[in-house]
Design an enzyme around this catalytic site. Structure first.
Site, PDB file in Angstrom:
ATOM      1  N   LYS A   1       1.252  -0.984  -0.206  1.00 31.47           N
ATOM      2  CA  LYS A   1       0.049   0.137  -0.235  1.00 31.47           C
ATOM      3  C   LYS A   1       1.355   1.429  -0.211  1.00 31.47           C
ATOM      4  O   LYS A   1       0.492   2.253  -0.603  1.00 31.47           O
ATOM      5  CB  LYS A   1      -0.969  -0.041   1.301  1.00 31.47           C
TER       6      LYS A   1
ATOM      7  N   GLU B   1      10.175  -4.123   4.942  1.00 28.92           N
ATOM      8  CA  GLU B   1      10.003  -5.918   4.242  1.00 28.92           C
ATOM      9  C   GLU B   1      10.290  -5.854   2.668  1.00 28.92           C
ATOM     10  O   GLU B   1      11.131  -6.657   2.385  1.00 28.92           O
ATOM     11  CB  GLU B   1       9.168  -6.719   4.921  1.00 28.92           C
TER      12      GLU B   1
ATOM     13  N   GLY C   1      -4.928  -1.887   4.721  1.00 30.54           N
ATOM     14  CA  GLY C   1      -3.905  -3.388   4.639  1.00 30.54           C
ATOM     15  C   GLY C   1      -4.368  -4.058   4.466  1.00 30.54           C
ATOM     16  O   GLY C   1      -4.940  -5.337   3.481  1.00 30.54           O
ATOM     17  N   ARG C   2      -5.006  -4.472   6.024  1.00 31.85           N
ATOM     18  CA  ARG C   2      -5.749  -5.511   6.167  1.00 31.85           C
ATOM     19  C   ARG C   2      -6.911  -6.074   5.415  1.00 31.85           C
ATOM     20  O   ARG C   2      -7.843  -7.125   5.956  1.00 31.85           O
ATOM     21  CB  ARG C   2      -6.080  -6.222   7.589  1.00 31.85           C
TER      22      ARG C   2
ATOM     23  N   GLU D   1      -5.427  -6.663  14.591  1.00 32.81           N
ATOM     24  CA  GLU D   1      -4.272  -5.588  14.049  1.00 32.81           C
ATOM     25  C   GLU D   1      -5.446  -4.883  14.277  1.00 32.81           C
ATOM     26  O   GLU D   1      -5.791  -3.551  14.976  1.00 32.81           O
ATOM     27  CB  GLU D   1      -3.745  -5.582  12.995  1.00 32.81           C
TER      28      GLU D   1
ATOM     29  N   HIS E   1      -4.616 -33.099  16.686  1.00 31.27           N
ATOM     30  CA  HIS E   1      -3.308 -34.215  17.407  1.00 31.27           C
ATOM     31  C   HIS E   1      -2.306 -33.284  17.287  1.00 31.27           C
ATOM     32  O   HIS E   1      -0.814 -33.803  17.404  1.00 31.27           O
ATOM     33  CB  HIS E   1      -3.023 -35.110  15.957  1.00 31.27           C
TER      34      HIS E   1
ATOM     35  N   LYS F   1       9.714  -1.531  14.450  1.00 32.06           N
ATOM     36  CA  LYS F   1       9.794  -0.668  13.235  1.00 32.06           C
ATOM     37  C   LYS F   1      11.294   0.702  13.713  1.00 32.06           C
ATOM     38  O   LYS F   1      11.612   0.389  12.931  1.00 32.06           O
ATOM     39  CB  LYS F   1       8.832   0.621  12.586  1.00 32.06           C
TER      40      LYS F   1
HETATM   41  O1  F6P Z   1       1.845  -4.498   9.435  1.00 29.07           O
HETATM   42  C1  F6P Z   1       1.305  -2.513   9.789  1.00 29.07           C
HETATM   43  C2  F6P Z   1       1.502  -2.566   8.370  1.00 29.07           C
HETATM   44  O2  F6P Z   1       0.550  -1.333   8.454  1.00 29.07           O
HETATM   45  C3  F6P Z   1       0.035  -3.363   7.831  1.00 29.07           C
HETATM   46  O3  F6P Z   1      -1.199  -3.085   7.844  1.00 29.07           O
HETATM   47  C4  F6P Z   1       0.187  -3.672   6.532  1.00 29.07           C
HETATM   48  O4  F6P Z   1      -0.994  -4.643   6.040  1.00 29.07           O
HETATM   49  C5  F6P Z   1       1.201  -4.325   6.081  1.00 29.07           C
HETATM   50  O5  F6P Z   1       1.584  -3.069   7.334  1.00 29.07           O
HETATM   51  C6  F6P Z   1       2.373  -3.440   4.834  1.00 29.07           C
HETATM   52  O6  F6P Z   1       2.019  -2.397   4.534  1.00 29.07           O
HETATM   53  P1  F6P Z   1       2.026  -2.429   3.260  1.00 29.07           P
HETATM   54  O7  F6P Z   1       1.618  -2.950   2.030  1.00 29.07           O
HETATM   55  O8  F6P Z   1       2.199  -0.919   3.141  1.00 29.07           O
HETATM   56  O9  F6P Z   1       3.512  -2.476   2.352  1.00 29.07           O
END
Ligand code: F6P
Length: 533
Positions: free
Chosen positions: A198, A204, A255-256, A341, A372, A500
């Protein structure tokens, strides 16, 4: 909105009284014996999802009071404000309109924008699926959190509908052990990378995207513009990365809650635009149910209220999800982000500390694997953990004998949790594997089950795209319901920021030549020194 905080309502006080008088000691076995209609009284049919809520530790009065609680806390007004595009994500000043992403053309806010992107996305997905022309055999979704968990959950769930000639991969973790084995399987000319983010700034995702781009060039890949596409709200950053093909979305998509948007590109490639449209249609049907059904017959509302009852009155701290369909193997992980979240918050909308619990821990594994592993604890442990079983009537495979076994296990587990087994019943049984040196009563006590452990069973007819869409939307609105009753902002996620920032401070210390633990707590400094020794 003229809403009261939940613990200041008349209904909350009434629920406390009701809990003391009847709720705490409600015994499901007795409740079923007293009321032959209990199953029907707590059965609910929503679009694509049937719910048996009868094996929960509540009665008709509990449900009535919970609905009063929902009304007093302004659930309906808050729900309507969401659909109307009001900025209910107050801490970020944003609307919350994932429902607009699945509304038919012309039927919701931002329809032109939403369907404009969808049309392009579908054309692109179909072109990739034409493997004879595209040459694409592998699609790698690089993203994390909401930009990963949705597609990563939906793609295996809809495996029965998947393109047979395209393999989907998901890379999320900044740990290089995630991307390395994926890259080993790929050839640049046959690979499409989707960079899903987003913000297009997430550490990452940016780090993995850079590794993928370098790998692509090192392996002789020639056309980054053709082999890397972006799903993002940050078109400028994507362009700077070298991506020309981007599918946008908007700040009013959390995002979620984003799998219905451009973030769903991996899904559209895997199952095709028609199936993706069915996924959206199922979610839209659930949206209409949530918006229109009376609270008494509203499945997401009932589930959300039950969560409040368990969390704040029974003080249960977790809920286990057990899908008896291997395709839903990533559903618990997806729900962890969706629920924890969203509702893992400690202050009210106006920033006041809350004296009551919010999000439970959500966890689980597909049945029968969980049986199990940790079901022992669910049956005989000291904690009561409500379980949510998901069963699917018709399988998408031909092995009907296996399917019958899976369903029998699903029903048996909810039955066993509720019925339990008395010490007397255990005494009357033979226990051929029990130690012969232990007294019979001791063995029987080890072999008895308290029972009265609550569960919900959700039934789908078949795991179609439409049914899956409805199921996921049901979960979204359930989380909305409990969050609204708790009076929290379910749509921000400030809790991920501190880690972060601290990682940003530690990274240069990890890569520097010298160990520098200055200003760090002794534990972190000690660990840093060991890692660099
Ligand atoms: O974990 C925090 C967060 O902002 C989530 O809400 C989101 O889904 C994720 O990081 C990834 O963010 P982005 O889509 O901006 O890379």
């Amino acid at each position: 909105m003229n809403a009261k905080r939940c613990d200041a309502t008349v209904a909350w006080a009434a629920l406390q009284g009701h809990y003391q008088a009847h709720g705490r000691d409600l015994d499901l076995r007795e409740a079923f014996a007293r009321d032959p209609q209990r199953f029907n009284a707590f059965a609910l049919q929503a679009p694509e999802v049937f719910a048996d809520l009868s094996k929960n530790r509540w009665d008709l009065l509990t449900r009535k009071l919970l609905i009063e609680l929902a009304r007093e806390t302004g659930l309906e007004a808050r729900r309507d404000a969401m659909f109307a595009g009001e900025p209910i994500n107050t801490t970020e000043g944003r609307a919350v309109l994932h429902t607009a992403l699945r509304a038919p053309r012309g039927q919701a806010l931002f329809s032109d924008e939403v369907h404009g992107v969808l049309d392009r996305l579908f054309d692109f997905a179909e072109a990739v699926r034409d493997t004879g022309s595209s040459g694409i055999r592998h699609v790698v979704n690089i993203g994390i959190g909401g930009s990963d968990l949705g597609p990563q959950m939906v793609v295996p769930a809809l495996d029965a509908y998947a393109h047979p000639g395209i393999t989907m991969h998901f890379v999320s973790n900044v740990d290089g052990h995630d991307i390395t084995p994926v890259l080993r399987k790929l050839k640049p000319a046959q690979t499409l990378f989707i960079i899903a983010s987003k913000t297009f700034t997430t550490q990452e995702t940016m780090a993995n995207a850079a590794v993928a781009r370098q790998w692509f060039l090192d392996q002789g890949g020639t056309d980054i513009g053709r082999h890397f596409v972006g799903a993002t709200t940050n078109l400028t950053a994507a362009a700077e990365f070298g991506i020309h093909t981007t599918f946008g979305f908007w700040d009013w998509v959390g995002g979620r809650y984003s799998l219905w948007s451009a973030v769903g590109l991996a899904i559209a490639i895997a199952v095709g635009s028609e199936r993706f449209s069915e996924l959206l249609a199922g979610a839209h049907a659930m949206d209409r149910h949530f918006a229109d059904a009376p609270l008494e017959a509203n499945l997401p509302v009932q589930l959300g209220l039950l969560d409040v009852w368990y969390r704040n009155f029974h003080h249960f701290t977790s809920r286990s999800v057990a899908p008896y369909h291997q395709g839903l193997k990533r559903l618990p992980a997806y729900l962890q982000q969706l629920e924890m979240e969203s509702n893992g918050k400690q202050v009210s909308l106006d920033g006041q500390s809350l004296p009551y619990g919010t999000s439970p821990v959500v966890w689980g594994e597909p049945g029968t694997n969980g049986q199990h592993a940790y079901f022992q604890m669910l049956h005989q442990g000291t904690e009561v953990i409500p379980v949510e079983f998901i069963a699917v009537k018709h399988p998408s495979h031909p092995h009907l004998d296996l399917h019958a076994k899976a369903l029998a296990n699903c029903l048996a587990q909810s039955q066993a949790l509720m019925l339990g087994k008395t010490t007397e019943a255990a005494l009357a049984e033979r226990a051929p594997t029990a130690s012969a040196t232990l007294g019979k009563l001791t063995v029987a006590r080890h072999r008895s089950f308290p029972g009265n452990r609550p569960s919900t069973t959700l039934l789908l007819d078949k795991l179609t795209p439409r049914a899956l869409g409805a199921l996921i939307a049901m979960y979204e609105h359930r989380v909305f319901t409990s969050g609204a009753v708790w009076g929290i902002n379910s749509f921000d996620q400030w809790g991920v920021e501190l880690g972060k920032a601290l990682a940003g401070n530690l990274l240069p210390r990890l890569t520097a030549a010298e160990v520098d633990g200055s200003g760090l707590d002794a534990s972190t400094a000690g660990l840093l020194a060991r890692l660099k020794a």
